[in-house]
Design a protein around this motif. Structure first.
Motif, PDB file in Angstrom:
ATOM      1  N   ARG A  90       0.829  -1.211   0.000  1.00  0.00           N
ATOM      2  CA  ARG A  90       0.000   0.000   0.000  1.00  0.00           C
ATOM      3  C   ARG A  90       0.866   1.264   0.000  1.00  0.00           C
ATOM      4  O   ARG A  90       0.607   2.215  -0.740  1.00  0.00           O
ATOM      5  N   VAL A  91       1.890   1.266   0.849  1.00  0.00           N
ATOM      6  CA  VAL A  91       2.743   2.455   0.934  1.00  0.00           C
ATOM      7  C   VAL A  91       3.506   2.689  -0.362  1.00  0.00           C
ATOM      8  O   VAL A  91       3.574   3.821  -0.867  1.00  0.00           O
ATOM      9  N   LEU A  92       4.074   1.625  -0.914  1.00  0.00           N
ATOM     10  CA  LEU A  92       4.840   1.791  -2.153  1.00  0.00           C
ATOM     11  C   LEU A  92       3.942   2.252  -3.304  1.00  0.00           C
ATOM     12  O   LEU A  92       4.357   3.071  -4.132  1.00  0.00           O
ATOM     13  N   SER A  93       2.718   1.730  -3.349  1.00  0.00           N
ATOM     14  CA  SER A  93       1.792   2.161  -4.405  1.00  0.00           C
ATOM     15  C   SER A  93       1.452   3.644  -4.256  1.00  0.00           C
ATOM     16  O   SER A  93       1.466   4.401  -5.243  1.00  0.00           O
ATOM     17  N   GLY A  94       1.166   4.068  -3.029  1.00  0.00           N
ATOM     18  CA  GLY A  94       0.853   5.482  -2.802  1.00  0.00           C
ATOM     19  C   GLY A  94       2.038   6.385  -3.087  1.00  0.00           C
ATOM     20  O   GLY A  94       1.882   7.469  -3.680  1.00  0.00           O
ATOM     21  N   ILE A  95       3.236   5.945  -2.687  1.00  0.00           N
ATOM     22  CA  ILE A  95       4.430   6.766  -2.932  1.00  0.00           C
ATOM     23  C   ILE A  95       4.696   6.887  -4.429  1.00  0.00           C
ATOM     24  O   ILE A  95       5.061   7.965  -4.923  1.00  0.00           O
ATOM     25  N   PHE A 142     -14.091   6.305  -3.990  1.00  0.00           N
ATOM     26  CA  PHE A 142     -13.427   5.039  -4.343  1.00  0.00           C
ATOM     27  C   PHE A 142     -13.990   3.821  -3.621  1.00  0.00           C
ATOM     28  O   PHE A 142     -13.509   2.706  -3.849  1.00  0.00           O
ATOM     29  N   GLY A 143     -14.924   4.009  -2.707  1.00  0.00           N
ATOM     30  CA  GLY A 143     -15.435   2.864  -1.970  1.00  0.00           C
ATOM     31  C   GLY A 143     -14.588   2.563  -0.742  1.00  0.00           C
ATOM     32  O   GLY A 143     -13.878   3.431  -0.222  1.00  0.00           O
ATOM     33  N   ILE A 144     -14.658   1.300  -0.296  1.00  0.00           N
ATOM     34  CA  ILE A 144     -13.940   0.937   0.927  1.00  0.00           C
ATOM     35  C   ILE A 144     -12.883  -0.133   0.652  1.00  0.00           C
ATOM     36  O   ILE A 144     -12.467  -0.855   1.558  1.00  0.00           O
ATOM     37  N   GLY A 145     -12.427  -0.225  -0.590  1.00  0.00           N
ATOM     38  CA  GLY A 145     -11.388  -1.204  -0.930  1.00  0.00           C
ATOM     39  C   GLY A 145     -10.000  -0.629  -0.716  1.00  0.00           C
ATOM     40  O   GLY A 145      -9.745   0.162   0.199  1.00  0.00           O
ATOM     41  N   GLU A 146      -9.102  -1.023  -1.587  1.00  0.00           N
ATOM     42  CA  GLU A 146      -7.704  -0.579  -1.478  1.00  0.00           C
ATOM     43  C   GLU A 146      -7.510   0.845  -2.008  1.00  0.00           C
ATOM     44  O   GLU A 146      -6.590   1.554  -1.599  1.00  0.00           O
ATOM     45  N   GLU A 147      -8.408   1.273  -2.928  1.00  0.00           N
ATOM     46  CA  GLU A 147      -8.188   2.558  -3.595  1.00  0.00           C
ATOM     47  C   GLU A 147      -8.141   3.748  -2.641  1.00  0.00           C
ATOM     48  O   GLU A 147      -7.235   4.591  -2.762  1.00  0.00           O
ATOM     49  N   PRO A 148      -9.081   3.882  -1.687  1.00  0.00           N
ATOM     50  CA  PRO A 148      -8.992   5.066  -0.816  1.00  0.00           C
ATOM     51  C   PRO A 148      -7.742   5.064   0.059  1.00  0.00           C
ATOM     52  O   PRO A 148      -7.194   6.138   0.365  1.00  0.00           O
ATOM     53  N   LYS A 149      -7.259   3.909   0.447  1.00  0.00           N
ATOM     54  CA  LYS A 149      -6.039   3.844   1.264  1.00  0.00           C
ATOM     55  C   LYS A 149      -4.837   4.334   0.457  1.00  0.00           C
ATOM     56  O   LYS A 149      -4.027   5.138   0.940  1.00  0.00           O
ATOM     57  N   ILE A 150      -4.721   3.846  -0.775  1.00  0.00           N
ATOM     58  CA  ILE A 150      -3.589   4.252  -1.617  1.00  0.00           C
ATOM     59  C   ILE A 150      -3.709   5.730  -1.995  1.00  0.00           C
ATOM     60  O   ILE A 150      -2.710   6.463  -2.018  1.00  0.00           O
ATOM     61  N   VAL A 219      -1.544   4.602   8.691  1.00  0.00           N
ATOM     62  CA  VAL A 219      -2.226   4.289   9.950  1.00  0.00           C
ATOM     63  C   VAL A 219      -3.703   4.654   9.852  1.00  0.00           C
ATOM     64  O   VAL A 219      -4.585   3.881  10.240  1.00  0.00           O
ATOM     65  N   PHE A 220      -3.977   5.848   9.308  1.00  0.00           N
ATOM     66  CA  PHE A 220      -5.365   6.277   9.160  1.00  0.00           C
ATOM     67  C   PHE A 220      -6.059   5.523   8.026  1.00  0.00           C
ATOM     68  O   PHE A 220      -7.237   5.197   8.117  1.00  0.00           O
ATOM     69  N   GLY A 221      -5.311   5.265   6.954  1.00  0.00           N
ATOM     70  CA  GLY A 221      -5.911   4.584   5.812  1.00  0.00           C
ATOM     71  C   GLY A 221      -6.365   3.177   6.156  1.00  0.00           C
ATOM     72  O   GLY A 221      -7.382   2.700   5.639  1.00  0.00           O
ATOM     73  N   GLU A 222      -5.625   2.494   7.025  1.00  0.00           N
ATOM     74  CA  GLU A 222      -5.980   1.118   7.355  1.00  0.00           C
ATOM     75  C   GLU A 222      -7.100   1.037   8.385  1.00  0.00           C
ATOM     76  O   GLU A 222      -7.432  -0.049   8.844  1.00  0.00           O
ATOM     77  N   THR A 223      -7.641   2.187   8.741  1.00  0.00           N
ATOM     78  CA  THR A 223      -8.870   2.177   9.550  1.00  0.00           C
ATOM     79  C   THR A 223     -10.108   2.103   8.661  1.00  0.00           C
ATOM     80  O   THR A 223     -11.229   1.989   9.157  1.00  0.00           O
ATOM     81  N   ASN A 225     -12.115   0.073   6.828  1.00  0.00           N
ATOM     82  CA  ASN A 225     -12.576  -1.293   6.549  1.00  0.00           C
ATOM     83  C   ASN A 225     -11.442  -2.222   6.121  1.00  0.00           C
ATOM     84  O   ASN A 225     -11.574  -2.991   5.165  1.00  0.00           O
ATOM     85  N   ALA A 226     -10.304  -2.126   6.790  1.00  0.00           N
ATOM     86  CA  ALA A 226      -9.169  -2.984   6.435  1.00  0.00           C
ATOM     87  C   ALA A 226      -9.357  -4.368   7.055  1.00  0.00           C
ATOM     88  O   ALA A 226      -9.871  -4.511   8.169  1.00  0.00           O
ATOM     89  N   THR A 227      -8.957  -5.394   6.323  1.00  0.00           N
ATOM     90  CA  THR A 227      -9.002  -6.773   6.832  1.00  0.00           C
ATOM     91  C   THR A 227      -7.609  -7.378   6.921  1.00  0.00           C
ATOM     92  O   THR A 227      -7.466  -8.567   7.202  1.00  0.00           O
ATOM     93  N   SER A 228      -6.589  -6.546   6.660  1.00  0.00           N
ATOM     94  CA  SER A 228      -5.209  -7.014   6.752  1.00  0.00           C
ATOM     95  C   SER A 228      -4.312  -5.791   6.861  1.00  0.00           C
ATOM     96  O   SER A 228      -4.739  -4.655   6.625  1.00  0.00           O
ATOM     97  N   GLY A 229      -3.061  -6.047   7.243  1.00  0.00           N
ATOM     98  CA  GLY A 229      -2.115  -4.945   7.374  1.00  0.00           C
ATOM     99  C   GLY A 229      -1.787  -4.645   8.832  1.00  0.00           C
ATOM    100  O   GLY A 229      -2.441  -5.149   9.760  1.00  0.00           O
ATOM    101  N   ILE A 230      -0.777  -3.812   9.027  1.00  0.00           N
ATOM    102  CA  ILE A 230      -0.345  -3.482  10.387  1.00  0.00           C
ATOM    103  C   ILE A 230      -1.431  -2.703  11.123  1.00  0.00           C
ATOM    104  O   ILE A 230      -1.694  -2.939  12.306  1.00  0.00           O
TER     105      ILE A 230
END
Length: 281
Positions: A90-95, A142-150, A219-223, A225-230
């Motif tokens: 997630r971090v590498l994709s966002g960066i 973007f919904g609640i998938g990976e897109e809003p986190k990235i 940290v905020f992004g994985e709040t 609806n995350a089901t995995s990750g730190i």
């Protein structure tokens, strides 16, 4: 009448006290690595003592020994490896997205006045908006998938990178550009050989800062609806008051942040080898 001893004392050279510099005193008694590691070791030891004596209850903060045991258990179960892998992607994709956006915007805005007129004002306006406040909009878009986190990480990375690269380009010594022009270098040659290399130190400072904000945004992004990750592991531990798991997750954030910072420092050594810099006394 002057005596012999008084004449000898008057003719004797004055006592001179030799002042020795730092290097003349020989090597430092305490190695630097020992100084650097001493304070963290002392803090952890104090933490363990407070936990063992009951001053720091377990439900407030688990002891370092408990945290280490929990970390070993999570590693054996594969929970640490899985969480780190998901969060790192997630971090590498966002960066990557933020890096491309920042470089394009800052280069156009920094090299061209018309580009500055068009780009800089909106960017300056948007960077004052708290990125965390955009989470509701990102969920709607973007919904609640990976897109809003990235997307959240990309936004957090874009603005510090833009600011530093734009500032680096605009702070290039004008005499260097003039000298390159006098020597017959064209516009693209000036950009490639003078402007961008001169802006590189400030850009790398921005990259180091952006890496820190990327992990903060995660940290905020994985709040969301995350089901995995730190962040997911940490939120789950919060619900069960597992302070040991929370500390393990925080330690993972810190280690990954230090790893990213070390990578950028290596880049600095390679990309800025042409530029000798002051390294302290």
């Amino acid at each position: 009448m002057t005596t012999t001893s008084e004449r000898a004392r008057a003719q004797a050279p004055p006592d001179v006290e030799t002042l020795r510099g730092h290097r003349a005193r020989g090597p430092a008694r305490v190695p630097r690595w020992a100084v650097k590691t001493a304070s963290p070791v002392v803090l952890v030891a104090l933490w363990q003592v407070l936990s063992s004596t009951g001053v720091l209850p377990r439900d407030v903060l688990a002891s370092p020994a408990t945290v280490a045991t929990t970390a070993a258990g999570m590693w054996a179960e594969g929970a640490v490896q899985s969480a780190v892998a998901v969060s790192t992607v997630r971090v590498l994709s966002g960066i990557a997205i933020g890096l491309v956006a920042a470089v394009v915007l800052a280069t156009v805005s920094g090299l061209f006045r018309r580009g500055e007129d068009v780009i800089d004002a909106p960017v300056q306006m948007l960077r004052t908006v708290p990125v965390i406040g955009l989470i509701p909009l990102l969920i709607i878009w973007f919904g609640i998938g990976e897109e809003p986190k990235i997307a959240l990480i990309a936004l957090a990375v874009t603005f510090p990178l833009y600011m530093n690269l734009f500032g680096g380009i605009r702070n290039v010594d004008a005499t260097l550009v003039e000298a390159a022009r006098t020597l017959g270098l064209g516009w693209f040659g000036q950009v490639r050989h003078v402007i961008l290399p001169s802006a590189m130190p400030q850009f790398l400072v921005g990259l180091r800062y952006a890496l820190g904000t990327a992990w903060l945004a995660l940290v905020f992004g994985e709040t969301i609806n995350a089901t995995s990750g730190i962040g997911y592991e940490m939120n789950t531990a919060r619900e069960f008051f597992q302070t040991d798991v929370i500390v393990v997750c925080l330690a993972l954030y810190a280690l990954l942040g230090l790893l990213g910072d070390a990578v950028v420092r290596l880049l600095e050594r390679g990309l800025l080898a042409w530029r000798p810099a002051f390294s302290g006394r």
